[in-house]
Design a protein around this motif. Structure first.
Motif, PDB file in Angstrom:
ATOM      1  N   ASP A  40      66.961-107.618  -3.816  1.00  0.00           N
ATOM      2  CA  ASP A  40      66.461-108.908  -4.312  1.00  0.00           C
ATOM      3  C   ASP A  40      65.126-109.292  -3.689  1.00  0.00           C
ATOM      4  OD1 ASP A  40      68.314-109.702  -6.263  1.00  0.00           O
ATOM      5  OD2 ASP A  40      69.754-110.268  -4.733  1.00  0.00           O
ATOM      6  N   ARG A  50      67.110-107.565 -12.300  1.00  0.00           N
ATOM      7  CA  ARG A  50      68.330-107.646 -13.100  1.00  0.00           C
ATOM      8  C   ARG A  50      68.655-106.299 -13.727  1.00  0.00           C
ATOM      9  NH1 ARG A  50      70.284-107.661 -17.805  1.00  0.00           N
ATOM     10  NH2 ARG A  50      68.265-107.148 -18.719  1.00  0.00           N
ATOM     11  N   GLN A  53      69.856-103.710 -11.046  1.00  0.00           N
ATOM     12  CA  GLN A  53      71.185-104.029 -10.532  1.00  0.00           C
ATOM     13  C   GLN A  53      72.263-103.792 -11.576  1.00  0.00           C
ATOM     14  OE1 GLN A  53      70.812-108.005  -8.946  1.00  0.00           O
ATOM     15  NE2 GLN A  53      69.288-107.364  -7.428  1.00  0.00           N
ATOM     16  N   LYS A  57      75.285-101.043 -11.150  1.00  0.00           N
ATOM     17  CA  LYS A  57      76.699-101.408 -11.310  1.00  0.00           C
ATOM     18  C   LYS A  57      77.376-100.488 -12.325  1.00  0.00           C
ATOM     19  CE  LYS A  57      79.673-105.386 -12.265  1.00  0.00           C
ATOM     20  NZ  LYS A  57      79.713-106.841 -12.593  1.00  0.00           N
ATOM     21  N   ARG A  62      76.382 -96.847  -4.830  1.00  0.00           N
ATOM     22  CA  ARG A  62      76.643 -97.474  -3.538  1.00  0.00           C
ATOM     23  C   ARG A  62      75.645 -96.918  -2.535  1.00  0.00           C
ATOM     24  NH1 ARG A  62      79.123-100.070  -6.436  1.00  0.00           N
ATOM     25  NH2 ARG A  62      81.270-100.831  -6.348  1.00  0.00           N
ATOM     26  N   THR A 100      87.829-109.396   1.764  1.00  0.00           N
ATOM     27  CA  THR A 100      87.124-108.656   0.718  1.00  0.00           C
ATOM     28  C   THR A 100      86.599-109.580  -0.375  1.00  0.00           C
ATOM     29  OG1 THR A 100      89.257-108.191  -0.368  1.00  0.00           O
ATOM     30  CG2 THR A 100      88.394-106.524   1.127  1.00  0.00           C
ATOM     31  N   GLU A 101      87.285-110.697  -0.586  1.00  0.00           N
ATOM     32  CA  GLU A 101      86.824-111.673  -1.571  1.00  0.00           C
ATOM     33  C   GLU A 101      85.451-112.220  -1.193  1.00  0.00           C
ATOM     34  OE1 GLU A 101      89.394-114.980  -4.006  1.00  0.00           O
ATOM     35  OE2 GLU A 101      89.394-115.125  -1.825  1.00  0.00           O
ATOM     36  N   ALA A 104      82.555-109.235  -1.171  1.00  0.00           N
ATOM     37  CA  ALA A 104      82.409-108.464  -2.415  1.00  0.00           C
ATOM     38  C   ALA A 104      80.988-108.462  -2.941  1.00  0.00           C
ATOM     39  CB  ALA A 104      83.362-108.995  -3.483  1.00  0.00           C
ATOM     40  N   ASP A 105      80.286-109.575  -2.814  1.00  0.00           N
ATOM     41  CA  ASP A 105      78.922-109.683  -3.359  1.00  0.00           C
ATOM     42  C   ASP A 105      77.857-109.499  -2.282  1.00  0.00           C
ATOM     43  OD1 ASP A 105      79.852-110.153  -5.954  1.00  0.00           O
ATOM     44  OD2 ASP A 105      80.119-112.289  -5.539  1.00  0.00           O
ATOM     45  N   THR A 106      78.224-108.861  -1.179  1.00  0.00           N
ATOM     46  CA  THR A 106      77.280-108.571  -0.102  1.00  0.00           C
ATOM     47  C   THR A 106      77.183-107.056   0.074  1.00  0.00           C
ATOM     48  OG1 THR A 106      78.827-108.411   1.775  1.00  0.00           O
ATOM     49  CG2 THR A 106      78.226-110.641   1.022  1.00  0.00           C
TER      50      THR A 106
END
Length: 347
Positions: A40, A50, A53, A57, A62, A100-101, A104-106
């Motif tokens: 970012d 965008r 990414q 995905k 990874r 993990t919740e 998850a977005d890190t």
């Protein structure tokens, strides 16, 4: 210079895992641009970020942790250190879910570092630090003077404890207010006319043992009830040991007419012991218990429960560790969960 790659340049890892070069080929961008877009970076346009990414995905990209560590000195790993022999019911799965919740977005990943009852609890923490295996650590079964917390503080490793210490040292934590739980449980039992109460405690040596005992004894004096000692077992003992000791206690002339239980699994054993002694739950004796999942009323509707969320604990602990890694003051990363009301069965 933004170097474009051809299909011949594209390589995958030994295991066939997509790499930055894979993304560069698929998006028609340079490796440096792709790398910055994934982070970012503000100098990369929003549409480019965008697109990169989205492709990452879709193909399951990874980052290579070894490469990240070489470039940044970071592992992008949070380690949850658990004594899995002593964690009962849904603790392990719920706290992992909570962690993990949040991550998850890190860029961070969770590893669970188990240790056994025969080990020194400091051993797995020392291993993580000496091998540089994690950027942050979460520990449970916290002691008032916890050598793991002192060790991590001295080495400047971000961490959070599930439970508080009493060392006069500032560090992140999340805790459940066991003083308030035990205090309110006694008041509830007294409101039902119970006057001889027993407490099944956490293990001696853990910080929340003292919190629960103090909440219990303070409430006893305030409501005019008395304690029936139940100190030969704790919630760490086996189901059979707790059951046998409860049955013995309930055969005494001065048996308790109310129990406060610090764990749901132990409550199953308490109820079994009560019934082994020929007594009836809800008539001869009442039990107030903590629970982390809504199971106890499926077992016996006569139980009274107070909910404790280990999923919330996992989430708060993960936020605390990430906050410290991100530069926040450790003292601002402390949270205490208050117990809700004592709940009867509501069918």
């Amino acid at each position: 210079m933004d170097r474009r790659v051809t299909k011949k340049d594209d390589e995958t890892s030994a295991g066939g895992r997509p790499t930055l070069k894979t993304l560069a080929f698929m998006t028609g961008l340079g490796v440096t641009t792709v790398s910055r877009a994934l982070k970012d970076a503000p100098e990369i346009g929003a549409e480019t970020r965008r697109r990169v990414q989205l492709v990452a995905k879709q193909i399951g990209y990874r980052p290579n942790r070894a490469g990240v560590r070489l470039r940044t000195g970071k592992t992008n790993v949070i380690s949850l250190v658990l004594n899995t022999e002593n964690e009962l019911m849904s603790f392990v799965s719920d706290i992992i879910y909570g962690v993990t919740e949040v991550i998850a977005d890190t860029p961070y990943h969770l590893i669970v570092t188990p240790y056994s009852r025969s080990q020194d609890p400091l051993d797995p923490v020392r291993y993580l630090v000496e091998t540089g295996s994690a950027d942050g650590v979460i520990i449970s079964r916290t002691q008032p003077n916890d050598p793991r917390a002192r060790y991590l503080l001295e080495r400047g490793i971000p961490f959070a404890t599930h439970g508080r210490t009493d060392m006069g040292l500032v560090h992140p934590y999340h805790d459940f207010d066991n003083y308030a739980f035990a205090n309110e449980a006694v008041r509830h039992l007294a409101g039902r006319g119970r006057r001889r109460l027993a407490l099944l405690t956490p293990p001696v040596g853990l910080t929340y043992h003292g919190h629960a005992v103090n909440g219990f004894t303070d409430a006893l004096s305030e409501v005019g009830a008395s304690e029936v000692p139940f100190n030969t077992v704790t919630i760490d003992h086996s189901i059979e040991q707790i059951r046998m000791r409860t049955a013995q206690l309930m055969q005494r002339k001065d048996r308790p007419d109310g129990f406060v239980s610090s764990a749901a699994a132990a409550t199953l054993a308490i109820v079994a012991g009560i019934e082994d002694a020929g007594l009836k739950l809800g008539q001869d004796v009442d039990v107030v218990s903590k629970q982390s999942s809504e199971l106890l009323h499926l077992f016996r509707r006569e139980l009274f429960v107070v909910n404790e969320s280990f999923r919330l604990a996992g989430s708060e602990l993960a936020r605390a560790v990430l906050g410290w890694i991100g530069g926040k003051e450790p003292g601002s990363l402390q949270s205490l969960s208050k117990p809700g009301e004592v709940l009867p069965y509501r069918g």
